[in-house]
Design a protein around this motif. Structure first.
Motif, PDB file in Angstrom:
ATOM      1  N   ARG A 188      13.910  -1.716  25.932  1.00 27.63           N
ATOM      2  CA  ARG A 188      14.386  -3.100  26.012  1.00 27.63           C
ATOM      3  C   ARG A 188      13.230  -4.082  25.866  1.00 27.63           C
ATOM      4  O   ARG A 188      13.346  -5.114  25.216  1.00 27.63           O
ATOM      5  CB  ARG A 188      15.096  -3.329  27.343  1.00 27.63           C
ATOM      6  CG  ARG A 188      16.424  -2.578  27.477  1.00 27.63           C
ATOM      7  CD  ARG A 188      16.985  -2.719  28.876  1.00 27.63           C
ATOM      8  NE  ARG A 188      18.172  -1.897  29.069  1.00 27.63           N
ATOM      9  CZ  ARG A 188      18.795  -1.736  30.244  1.00 27.63           C
ATOM     10  NH1 ARG A 188      18.317  -2.356  31.322  1.00 27.63           N
ATOM     11  NH2 ARG A 188      19.859  -0.965  30.333  1.00 27.63           N
ATOM     12  N   PHE A 189      12.108  -3.739  26.481  1.00 24.04           N
ATOM     13  CA  PHE A 189      10.924  -4.584  26.414  1.00 24.04           C
ATOM     14  C   PHE A 189      10.420  -4.685  24.982  1.00 24.04           C
ATOM     15  O   PHE A 189       9.919  -5.724  24.546  1.00 24.04           O
ATOM     16  CB  PHE A 189       9.845  -3.989  27.327  1.00 24.04           C
ATOM     17  CG  PHE A 189       8.677  -4.901  27.588  1.00 24.04           C
ATOM     18  CD1 PHE A 189       8.865  -6.261  27.792  1.00 24.04           C
ATOM     19  CD2 PHE A 189       7.394  -4.392  27.652  1.00 24.04           C
ATOM     20  CE1 PHE A 189       7.793  -7.100  28.050  1.00 24.04           C
ATOM     21  CE2 PHE A 189       6.313  -5.225  27.912  1.00 24.04           C
ATOM     22  CZ  PHE A 189       6.520  -6.584  28.108  1.00 24.04           C
ATOM     23  N   THR A 190      10.584  -3.598  24.239  1.00 23.06           N
ATOM     24  CA  THR A 190      10.069  -3.532  22.874  1.00 23.06           C
ATOM     25  C   THR A 190      10.942  -4.275  21.880  1.00 23.06           C
ATOM     26  O   THR A 190      10.444  -4.766  20.864  1.00 23.06           O
ATOM     27  CB  THR A 190       9.943  -2.053  22.439  1.00 23.06           C
ATOM     28  OG1 THR A 190       9.086  -1.372  23.353  1.00 23.06           O
ATOM     29  CG2 THR A 190       9.381  -1.928  21.037  1.00 23.06           C
ATOM     30  N   LYS A 191      12.226  -4.365  22.161  1.00 23.78           N
ATOM     31  CA  LYS A 191      13.187  -4.869  21.175  1.00 23.78           C
ATOM     32  C   LYS A 191      12.806  -6.228  20.584  1.00 23.78           C
ATOM     33  O   LYS A 191      12.956  -6.467  19.388  1.00 23.78           O
ATOM     34  CB  LYS A 191      14.586  -4.956  21.815  1.00 23.78           C
ATOM     35  CG  LYS A 191      15.707  -5.167  20.791  1.00 23.78           C
ATOM     36  CD  LYS A 191      17.043  -5.319  21.502  1.00 23.78           C
ATOM     37  CE  LYS A 191      17.439  -4.070  22.254  1.00 23.78           C
ATOM     38  NZ  LYS A 191      17.841  -2.985  21.315  1.00 23.78           N
ATOM     39  N   GLY A 192      12.306  -7.129  21.414  1.00 19.73           N
ATOM     40  CA  GLY A 192      12.005  -8.470  20.930  1.00 19.73           C
ATOM     41  C   GLY A 192      10.605  -8.639  20.371  1.00 19.73           C
ATOM     42  O   GLY A 192      10.262  -9.721  19.871  1.00 19.73           O
ATOM     43  N   PHE A 193       9.785  -7.584  20.428  1.00 17.48           N
ATOM     44  CA  PHE A 193       8.397  -7.692  19.983  1.00 17.48           C
ATOM     45  C   PHE A 193       8.290  -8.153  18.530  1.00 17.48           C
ATOM     46  O   PHE A 193       7.463  -8.993  18.187  1.00 17.48           O
ATOM     47  CB  PHE A 193       7.688  -6.343  20.118  1.00 17.48           C
ATOM     48  CG  PHE A 193       7.359  -5.939  21.533  1.00 17.48           C
ATOM     49  CD1 PHE A 193       7.785  -6.691  22.617  1.00 17.48           C
ATOM     50  CD2 PHE A 193       6.622  -4.788  21.783  1.00 17.48           C
ATOM     51  CE1 PHE A 193       7.483  -6.313  23.915  1.00 17.48           C
ATOM     52  CE2 PHE A 193       6.314  -4.396  23.076  1.00 17.48           C
ATOM     53  CZ  PHE A 193       6.752  -5.161  24.139  1.00 17.48           C
ATOM     54  N   VAL A 194       9.115  -7.565  17.672  1.00 18.19           N
ATOM     55  CA  VAL A 194       8.980  -7.817  16.240  1.00 18.19           C
ATOM     56  C   VAL A 194       9.205  -9.286  15.906  1.00 18.19           C
ATOM     57  O   VAL A 194       8.549  -9.851  15.024  1.00 18.19           O
ATOM     58  CB  VAL A 194       9.953  -6.915  15.436  1.00 18.19           C
ATOM     59  CG1 VAL A 194      11.406  -7.247  15.749  1.00 18.19           C
ATOM     60  CG2 VAL A 194       9.690  -7.061  13.942  1.00 18.19           C
ATOM     61  N   PHE A 195      10.121  -9.934  16.634  1.00 16.70           N
ATOM     62  CA  PHE A 195      10.442 -11.326  16.324  1.00 16.70           C
ATOM     63  C   PHE A 195       9.303 -12.264  16.740  1.00 16.70           C
ATOM     64  O   PHE A 195       8.995 -13.228  16.034  1.00 16.70           O
ATOM     65  CB  PHE A 195      11.756 -11.710  17.026  1.00 16.70           C
ATOM     66  CG  PHE A 195      12.916 -10.833  16.643  1.00 16.70           C
ATOM     67  CD1 PHE A 195      13.463 -10.911  15.370  1.00 16.70           C
ATOM     68  CD2 PHE A 195      13.438  -9.911  17.534  1.00 16.70           C
ATOM     69  CE1 PHE A 195      14.520 -10.091  14.998  1.00 16.70           C
ATOM     70  CE2 PHE A 195      14.489  -9.093  17.178  1.00 16.70           C
ATOM     71  CZ  PHE A 195      15.036  -9.175  15.910  1.00 16.70           C
ATOM     72  N   ILE A 196       8.682 -11.979  17.887  1.00 12.31           N
ATOM     73  CA  ILE A 196       7.540 -12.787  18.321  1.00 12.31           C
ATOM     74  C   ILE A 196       6.347 -12.544  17.398  1.00 12.31           C
ATOM     75  O   ILE A 196       5.642 -13.476  17.005  1.00 12.31           O
ATOM     76  CB  ILE A 196       7.178 -12.465  19.777  1.00 12.31           C
ATOM     77  CG1 ILE A 196       8.316 -12.892  20.709  1.00 12.31           C
ATOM     78  CG2 ILE A 196       5.874 -13.155  20.183  1.00 12.31           C
ATOM     79  CD1 ILE A 196       8.095 -12.543  22.158  1.00 12.31           C
ATOM     80  N   ASN A 197       6.139 -11.275  17.023  1.00  9.51           N
ATOM     81  CA  ASN A 197       5.013 -10.892  16.172  1.00  9.51           C
ATOM     82  C   ASN A 197       5.094 -11.591  14.815  1.00  9.51           C
ATOM     83  O   ASN A 197       4.185 -12.340  14.417  1.00  9.51           O
ATOM     84  CB  ASN A 197       5.016  -9.376  16.003  1.00  9.51           C
ATOM     85  CG  ASN A 197       3.865  -8.874  15.161  1.00  9.51           C
ATOM     86  OD1 ASN A 197       2.934  -9.597  14.842  1.00  9.51           O
ATOM     87  ND2 ASN A 197       3.938  -7.619  14.774  1.00  9.51           N
ATOM     88  N   LEU A 198       6.190 -11.374  14.108  1.00 10.63           N
ATOM     89  CA  LEU A 198       6.334 -11.965  12.780  1.00 10.63           C
ATOM     90  C   LEU A 198       6.561 -13.468  12.868  1.00 10.63           C
ATOM     91  O   LEU A 198       6.090 -14.224  12.015  1.00 10.63           O
ATOM     92  CB  LEU A 198       7.489 -11.294  12.033  1.00 10.63           C
ATOM     93  CG  LEU A 198       7.297  -9.807  11.694  1.00 10.63           C
ATOM     94  CD1 LEU A 198       8.478  -9.283  10.898  1.00 10.63           C
ATOM     95  CD2 LEU A 198       6.002  -9.589  10.924  1.00 10.63           C
TER      96      LEU A 198
END
Length: 546
Positions: A188-198
C-alpha cells in the motif's frame, strides 16, 4: 529449439502453474504473502529508480567533469545500453521469480559442479552492490535535506560531515522500522510512489523552463554540442587531467547509478508479487524505458537553465537545487525540493526492502554460518525482520566513511553500479555459455527473447557494455591521483570478491551448496511446461522451448 523472433514476447497463459507452484518448482517453500499487484510492482520499479532524486544526487558528476553536453549524451547512450541490460535481466527474472533474483538464477544456469561457487560469488557481489545502493541513496538524501537548509538560510549555513552522517544514520533507522511491517502495508505504501516520482520530475521540468526566460537559456551548442564539452578532471589547475574522452565518459555514472536500481530490486520482491513471472519482468521493462525518457528530458531542462557553470554547484553542494534556487527562487525551490526528497525517501524504502530479501535468500540457502537465522520470517508480519536490520547495520558502515574522507564516501556511488552490474552479467553470460550443456535445463518464463538473433544481440551487447562501463566507473575522476581522490570502488569490489572466495574455500563450502531450495536437501528443477492450443496460437507451435 525456439524459432527466431524479431521482438520479445509475453505469453499470458504460462504453464498451468500458479505463483506458489512455480516457486515450489525451483525448490522453495512459499513464505511471503503475495500482496503486490501489477500497479504496485510497476510503481515499485519506478520508485526505486527515483528519477528526479537520483539525478539530483549524481548530476554534479557529468556536469563538472565532462561538461553540460556530457550530461545529455551520456544519459542517452547509457539509457539505451541499460535498456538491453534490463531486458536481459527481465528474461531471467521471468524464468526464476524468487527472492534471490539473479543470485538464484546464476547457480541454476551452470552445471552442478559449478553451482555453489558461482552462486556464492554472485550472491556476495549482489549483496555488496545493494548495501552500497541503500547506503549511497540514504547518504544522498541526507545531503539533499541539508542542502534545503542552506537554501532556507540564504546560503549562510555550514554543513559538516558530522551533521550529514548523523542524519544519515537516523534516516536508516527510520527506514528499518518502516520495512519491519507486514507486506500488505509495504504494498500500500508503494502504490503511490510512481505518481510522486514522475509527477515531481515533470513538474520540476515544466517550472524550470517556465521560470527561465529564453534569453537566459543556453544554446543548443552548449546543451548538445562542443561548447558543452568541458574537461573538469584536474585537481591542480589543469596541469594533469584525463583526456576529453575519458572526462566525457565519467558522465555515465548518473544514468548507470539511476537505471540499474529497478532491475535488481524488482527481481528480489518476486515472491511477494502476484503473477510474478509476468508482472516482475514487465515492471522492469516499463520502468527502464520510462526512467530513460523522463530522466533525459529533466537533464535537458537542467542544462538549459543552468546559468554560468562556474557558479555550480554553489553553496548547497548540489548543482540540481542550486539551479532551481537561481531560477525559481527560495520559496518555490523549497516546495518542489520537498517532493524530490520524498522521492529519495521512497527509493531507500524500496531499496532496503529488496536488499533485505537478498540477505534472507542467501541465509535460506545456508550462505551464512548463521544456521538460517537471517532467513527466518517473523510470524506476525510475514517479513524477514532479522534480514532487514542486518541490512540497516551494514548500510550504515559505508556512510561513516565520510567522517574520514568525502572522496571515499563518494566512491560508494560508483561501487553500487560496479558491483551490481558485475553480478548481473555473470548469469546472463552463463545463460548463453551453457545453453546446450546436458546438465543445464533453462526453461524460459513468459517474458522471453528467444534463441534467435534478437536474444543474442541484446545479451551480448549488455555484457560488453557492463564490462566497458565498469572500467570507466573504477577510474579516479581527477588527476593527479592521491590517497584523497582515489576511486575506492574497484578496490572494495575486488576485496569482497577475493575475501568471499577465500572464505568459500576455507569454510563456506562446508555449509553452502548453492541455491538448493528448502523443500528438500536436493535441487528441484523446473518441470516441463505444457501448452494448450490457445497458448500456441494459429501456428500450433510453441513460442518457447518445451
Amino acid at each position: 529449439m525456439a524459432p527466431s523472433t524479431p521482438h520479445p514476447r509475453i505469453l499470458t497463459n504460462r504453464a498451468n502453474l500458479d505463483d506458489d507452484d512455480a516457486l515450489r518448482a525451483v525448490g522453495y517453500v512459499p513464505s511471503f504473502k503475495r500482496e503486490f499487484t501489477n500497479l504496485d510492482t510497476i510503481s515499485f520499479a519506478f520508485s526505486i529508480m527515483g528519477v528526479c532524486s537520483s539525478i539530483a544526487m549524481t548530476f554534479n558528476t557529468p556536469l563538472t567533469l565532462g561538461g553540460p553536453a556530457a550530461a545529455q549524451w551520456c544519459w542517452l547512450i547509457g539509457g539505451f545500453m541499460c535498456f538491453t541490460l534490463g531486458t536481459s535481466i527481465a528474461e531471467l527474472v521471468s524464468a526464476f521469480p524468487t527472492a534471490g533474483g539473479l543470485y538464484t538464477a546464476s547457480a541454476r544456469l551452470v552445471p552442478p559442479k559449478h553451482r555453489a561457487l558461482v552462486g556464492w560469488i554472485v550472491g556476495w557481489l549482489n549483496m555488496l552492490g545493494q548495501v552500497a545502493g541503500v547506503s549511497s541513496t540514504e547518504f544522498g538524501l541526507s545531503q539533499m535535506i541539508w542542502a534545503a537548509v542552506v537554501v532556507a538560510k540564504d546560503g549562510n549555513y555550514t554543513v559538516t560531515p558530522g551533521k550529514i552522517v548523523s542524519l544519515f544514520v537516523a534516516l536508516l533507522i527510520l527506514h528499518g522500522i518502516l520495512n519491519s511491517v507486514a507486506t500488505k502495508y509495504l504494498a500500500r505504501f508503494t502504490k503511490g510512489f510512481v505518481f510522486i516520482n514522475l509527477g515531481a520530475t515533470i513538474l520540476i521540468t515544466i517550472v524550470l523552463l517556465a521560470c527561465t526566460g529564453a534569453n537566459n537559456m543556453h544554446s543548443a551548442a552548449y546543451v548538445f554540442g562542443s561548447e558543452g564539452i568541458i574537461n573538469g578532471t584536474s585537481s591542480n589547475g589543469g596541469v594533469s587531467k584525463w583526456n576529453d574522452g575519458i572526462a566525457f565518459l565519467f558522465g555515465l555514472l548518473s544514468v548507470q547509478w539511476t537505471v540499474r536500481a529497478s532491475t535488481y530490486a524488482t527481481a528480489h520482491i518476486s515472491e511477494e508479487v502476484r503473477r510474478a513471472a509476468v508482472a516482475a519482468p514487465t515492471a522492469i521493462f516499463v520502468a527502464v524505458i520510462g526512467t530513460g525518457i523522463f530522466g533525459w528530458l529533466l537533464n535537458i531542462a537542467l542544462v538549459l537553465c543552468s546559468g554560468p557553470l562556474e557558479d555550480l554547484p554553489g553553496p548547497t553542494g548540489l548543482a540540481f537545487i542550486q539551479i532551481m534556487w537561481i531560477r525559481i527562487g527560495k520559496s518555490g525551490t523549497l516546495f518542489l525540493w520537498a517532493f524530490v526528497c520524498l522521492t529519495a525517501f521512497f527509493v531507500v524504502q524500496t531499496a532496503l526492502q529488496a536488499c533485505s530479501r537478498t540477505f534472507y535468500a542467501f541465509s535460506r540457502d545456508n550462505g551464512f554460518p548463521d544456521k538460517g537465522f537471517f532467513g527466518r520470517m517473523n510470524q506476525t508480519t510475514k517479513t524477514p525482520i532479522f534480514a532487514v536490520w542486518l541490512t540497516v547495520f551494514l548500510s550504515a558502515l559505508p556512510g561513516l566513511l565520510d567522517l574520514v574522507s568525502s572522496t571515499a564516501a563518494a566512491a560508494i556511488f560508483a561501487l553500487t553500479a560496479v558491483a551490481l552490474d558485475t553480478s548481473y552479467i555473470i548469469p546472463i553470460a552463463c545463460r548463453r555459455i551453457f545453453r546446450n550443456h546436458p546438465e543445464v535445463n533453462f526453461t524460459p518464463g513468459p517474458f522471453y527473447l528467444g534463441e534467435g538473433w534478437l536474444g543474442w544481440l541484446v545479451n551480448v551487447n549488455c555484457i560488453l557494455w557492463v564490462s566497458f562501463v565498469t572500467v570507466i566507473l573504477s577510474l579516479p575522476t581527477v588527476l593527479p591521483i592521491t590517497k584523497d581522490n582515489f576511486n575506492y570502488a574497484s578496490v572494495i569490489t575486488g576485496a569482497v570478491i577475493i575475501s568471499s572466495f577465500v572464505w568459500y574455500i576455507f569454510g563456506g563450502r562446508l555449509h553452502y551448496k548453492g541455491p538448493t531450495g528448502n523443500l528438500s536437501g536436493i535441487e528441484v528443477h523446473h518441470p516441463p511446461r505444457s501448452y494448450s492450443a490457445a497458448d500456441l496460437g494459429d501456428n500450433k507451435k510453441p513460442s518457447v522451448e518445451v
